[in-house]
Structure formats: C-alpha cells, structure tokens
Write a protein that holds these residues in place. Structure first.
Motif, PDB file in Angstrom:
ATOM      1  N   ILE A  19       0.884  -1.128   0.013  1.00  0.00           N
ATOM      2  CA  ILE A  19      -0.107  -0.048   0.008  1.00  0.00           C
ATOM      3  C   ILE A  19       0.973   1.223   0.058  1.00  0.00           C
ATOM      4  CG2 ILE A  19      -1.612   1.201   1.268  1.00  0.00           C
ATOM      5  CD1 ILE A  19      -2.375  -1.407   2.660  1.00  0.00           C
ATOM      6  N   ARG A  20       0.399   2.268  -0.857  1.00  0.00           N
ATOM      7  CA  ARG A  20       1.237   3.488  -0.763  1.00  0.00           C
ATOM      8  C   ARG A  20       0.273   4.690  -0.509  1.00  0.00           C
ATOM      9  NH1 ARG A  20       6.705   2.762  -2.452  1.00  0.00           N
ATOM     10  NH2 ARG A  20       6.619   4.782  -0.948  1.00  0.00           N
ATOM     11  N   VAL A  21       1.061   5.738   0.181  1.00  0.00           N
ATOM     12  CA  VAL A  21       0.313   7.087   0.556  1.00  0.00           C
ATOM     13  C   VAL A  21       0.855   8.076  -0.285  1.00  0.00           C
ATOM     14  CG1 VAL A  21      -0.400   8.560   2.179  1.00  0.00           C
ATOM     15  CG2 VAL A  21      -0.190   6.017   2.846  1.00  0.00           C
ATOM     16  N   THR A  22      -0.054   8.973  -0.899  1.00  0.00           N
ATOM     17  CA  THR A  22       0.391  10.185  -1.693  1.00  0.00           C
ATOM     18  C   THR A  22      -0.398  11.294  -1.195  1.00  0.00           C
ATOM     19  OG1 THR A  22       1.023   8.837  -3.685  1.00  0.00           O
ATOM     20  CG2 THR A  22       0.115  11.176  -3.767  1.00  0.00           C
ATOM     21  N   LEU A  23       0.250  12.447  -1.163  1.00  0.00           N
ATOM     22  CA  LEU A  23      -0.168  13.667  -0.893  1.00  0.00           C
ATOM     23  C   LEU A  23      -0.329  14.601  -2.108  1.00  0.00           C
ATOM     24  CD1 LEU A  23       2.141  14.367   2.329  1.00  0.00           C
ATOM     25  CD2 LEU A  23      -0.532  14.724   2.198  1.00  0.00           C
ATOM     26  N   VAL A  24      -1.400  15.234  -2.558  1.00  0.00           N
ATOM     27  CA  VAL A  24      -1.806  16.058  -3.510  1.00  0.00           C
ATOM     28  C   VAL A  24      -1.702  17.576  -2.829  1.00  0.00           C
ATOM     29  CG1 VAL A  24      -3.086  16.786  -5.359  1.00  0.00           C
ATOM     30  CG2 VAL A  24      -2.521  14.328  -5.073  1.00  0.00           C
ATOM     31  N   GLU A  25      -0.995  18.464  -3.276  1.00  0.00           N
ATOM     32  CA  GLU A  25      -1.025  19.643  -2.568  1.00  0.00           C
ATOM     33  C   GLU A  25      -1.424  20.927  -3.545  1.00  0.00           C
ATOM     34  OE1 GLU A  25       2.982  18.626   0.144  1.00  0.00           O
ATOM     35  OE2 GLU A  25       3.291  19.027  -1.814  1.00  0.00           O
ATOM     36  N   SER A  76      -7.713  20.563 -13.396  1.00  0.00           N
ATOM     37  CA  SER A  76      -6.377  20.259 -13.230  1.00  0.00           C
ATOM     38  C   SER A  76      -5.734  19.859 -11.943  1.00  0.00           C
ATOM     39  CB  SER A  76      -5.255  21.392 -13.364  1.00  0.00           C
ATOM     40  OG  SER A  76      -5.511  22.481 -12.566  1.00  0.00           O
ATOM     41  N   VAL A  77      -6.578  19.979 -11.054  1.00  0.00           N
ATOM     42  CA  VAL A  77      -6.197  19.606  -9.488  1.00  0.00           C
ATOM     43  C   VAL A  77      -6.870  18.030  -9.703  1.00  0.00           C
ATOM     44  CG1 VAL A  77      -6.801  19.731  -7.026  1.00  0.00           C
ATOM     45  CG2 VAL A  77      -6.546  21.826  -8.416  1.00  0.00           C
ATOM     46  N   ALA A  78      -7.926  17.947 -10.062  1.00  0.00           N
ATOM     47  CA  ALA A  78      -8.789  16.618 -10.068  1.00  0.00           C
ATOM     48  C   ALA A  78      -7.909  15.599 -11.119  1.00  0.00           C
ATOM     49  CB  ALA A  78      -9.855  16.648 -10.844  1.00  0.00           C
ATOM     50  N   ALA A  79      -7.323  16.184 -12.302  1.00  0.00           N
ATOM     51  CA  ALA A  79      -6.408  15.293 -12.872  1.00  0.00           C
ATOM     52  C   ALA A  79      -5.065  15.004 -12.307  1.00  0.00           C
ATOM     53  CB  ALA A  79      -6.115  16.047 -14.315  1.00  0.00           C
ATOM     54  N   LYS A 101       2.524  15.184  -5.156  1.00  0.00           N
ATOM     55  CA  LYS A 101       2.258  15.757  -6.271  1.00  0.00           C
ATOM     56  C   LYS A 101       1.678  17.179  -6.238  1.00  0.00           C
ATOM     57  CE  LYS A 101       1.030  13.258  -9.907  1.00  0.00           C
ATOM     58  NZ  LYS A 101       2.350  13.025 -10.494  1.00  0.00           N
ATOM     59  N   THR A 102       2.156  17.969  -7.001  1.00  0.00           N
ATOM     60  CA  THR A 102       1.356  19.526  -7.006  1.00  0.00           C
ATOM     61  C   THR A 102       1.022  19.523  -8.452  1.00  0.00           C
ATOM     62  OG1 THR A 102       3.600  20.214  -7.364  1.00  0.00           O
ATOM     63  CG2 THR A 102       2.906  20.413  -5.320  1.00  0.00           C
ATOM     64  N   PRO A 103      -0.234  20.281  -8.503  1.00  0.00           N
ATOM     65  CA  PRO A 103      -0.867  20.599  -9.891  1.00  0.00           C
ATOM     66  C   PRO A 103       0.171  21.451 -10.528  1.00  0.00           C
ATOM     67  CG  PRO A 103      -2.670  20.547  -8.251  1.00  0.00           C
ATOM     68  CD  PRO A 103      -1.260  20.424  -7.476  1.00  0.00           C
ATOM     69  N   PRO A 104       0.092  21.570 -11.896  1.00  0.00           N
ATOM     70  CA  PRO A 104       0.957  22.502 -12.652  1.00  0.00           C
ATOM     71  C   PRO A 104       0.245  23.923 -12.219  1.00  0.00           C
ATOM     72  CG  PRO A 104      -0.670  21.477 -14.083  1.00  0.00           C
ATOM     73  CD  PRO A 104      -0.740  20.717 -12.986  1.00  0.00           C
TER      74      PRO A 104
END
Length: 268
Positions: A168-174, A219-222, A236-239
């Motif tokens: 299992i892996r965990v990711t942060l989207v900022e 773009s955040v959703a993508a 991961k940060t949105p462009p």
C-alpha cells in the motif's frame, strides 16, 4: 475483461471532489463518492453516491462496509472532504479548532482506518490525501487550516512507511487556489479582535484576488487521478502556482520566501 479499479472519493458534493469523481469515472473506474446528505445531493453520472460524515466514526464504518459489500474491495481511497476557516490564531476558539481538525485530520484518519484492513489483506492499495500548499507554507489568518494540513502531511508520510510492507502506498496532493465553494465561502472565527482588523482585511482581499484568477478544479482533479493510478510519488502538485510554490519553498532561502509571502498577503 479487465476488472475496474474501485475508487472511494470523500466529499463529492461540489468542487474538487466532484470533478475528481467524474474524472475517475471517465477513466473506467468503479467510483463511489461520499456526501453528507443523499437527499439533497445532485446526481453524479458514473458515480455511486454514499452517505458518509467523516466526523462520525459509525457513519464512516457503515459507508465503507456498504461499498465493500457492493464492490468486493476498495483499491483507492481519496480523502478530499475538508473545510477551511479564516481568522487570526488568537481569535480562533479551541472549539472552532476542534471542528477543523475533526474534519481535515481525524476525518481522514477515520476513513484510512476503515479501508486499511481489506487493503492489508489483499496486500494492495493506494491512499491519496488532499493537502494544500498550506501544508508546507504558512498562511496568515488561516493558521488553523494550515495547521490541519501540516498535520495531515506528517500523518501521511508516517503512514506510508508503515503500510509499504503490505503493498500500500500513500500520496499527498498539494493544490494551490482553485475556484471552489470551500475557498470562496470559508467561515470566519466568531470572536474577531479589532487589533487584527487591518491585516485580516488585507489578507482576505488577497485571497479573494487569488481565487478569482484561479483555474477551475479540473487540473487539480487530473493530478489526483494520476496520483492514484500512476507511478507512486509521495507528493504531487498540480501545474502552475502550486508547483512553483513547492520549488520556491525547497530551493529559495527562507528570508525571501517570508518577505514574498507577507507582500502577497498585504502585511506590513
């Protein structure tokens, strides 16, 4: 026939969560989206709506059990449900801070604890926690929101080390600002202190300017969908502004970053 990825997205009534659920559905995933009130929730094509209040442990457990009984498993959890609040730290009551953390931190913790047993059993899964650039930057007059996102970041990084052994892996989207009701309609602390009025007003005006020129949440959703289905990354940060701010925080000296932030928020 390929078995679709089963995705649970919390907080799909509007904004980033709704757009994210739509994009997962377009990718062929079996998507479940949570709302607090099914009776008032607008239908979402390709997404099964499920009642859940992330502040209520029993509600979370019921929803997760229901989804697993329907789909057999949950492959991806996206913790999107959240709230904002503005006001100086001194103006914000402990009770108001509790509400913020119940949603943004403990809400995510409840859903994580509910989905992990079946992920561990299958030795596979991806958890995506929606943080913010305020998870690595300060935010004058949004101190409690920033604190909750900093807490979520620490929780997520620690959790990733713990669950890696189970596949299992965990990711942060900022993300930075997006045109959503969460950011446009943030509640304010109920006991303002006059000494903060000038800077609080300037800060609020700066936030409004940023929201007005911010992109829609697509773009955040993508970025969220890619974080869930693509190659693992811790962050991961949105462009756009979010990626720029992340680089500035990492590579610029603290002094210029601090001065730039104060200028942006109109602080003396």
């Amino acid at each position: 026939m390929t078995t679709p990825t089963v995705v649970l997205v919390t907080g799909v009534s509007s904004g980033i969560g709704r757009t994210t659920a739509e994009q997962f559905a377009r990718r062929g995933c079996e998507v479940y989206g949570t709302v607090r009130n099914l009776a008032t929730a607008a239908p979402l094509p390709g997404v099964t709506l499920v009642a859940m209040d992330v502040r209520d442990t029993d509600s979370v457990q019921r929803a997760v059990t229901d989804i697993i009984s329907r789909a057999g498993r949950i492959d991806v959890l996206v913790n999107n449900a959240g709230m904002n609040m503005t006001g100086a730290v001194e103006e914000t009551s402990i009770a108001e801070a509790h509400v913020m953390f119940e949603t943004n931190v403990f809400g995510a913790m409840r859903t994580i604890q509910a989905v992990l047993p079946q992920m561990r059993q299958r030795r596979a899964g991806r958890i995506v926690n929606i943080s913010s650039v305020l998870g690595f930057l300060p935010a004058p007059y949004m101190g409690l929101y920033s604190a909750s996102k900093h807490a979520l970041e620490g929780l997520s990084e620690s959790l990733d080390h713990e669950v890696r052994q189970f596949g299992i892996r965990v990711t942060l989207v900022e993300p930075a600002y997006a045109r959503t009701s969460l950011e446009a309609n943030s509640p304010t602390a109920k006991s303002p202190i006059a000494a903060y009025d000038r800077e609080r007003t300037a800060s609020a005006a700066a936030v409004v300017r940023e929201i007005n020129k911010a992109p829609a949440p697509d773009s955040v959703a993508a970025t969220i969908v890619e974080a869930a289905l693509g190659k693992w990354q811790m962050r991961k940060t949105p462009p756009g502004p979010a990626s720029l701010l992340s680089k500035l925080r990492r590579f610029m000296p603290a002094g210029p970053v601090d001065a730039s932030l104060r200028k942006q928020f109109g602080l003396g």
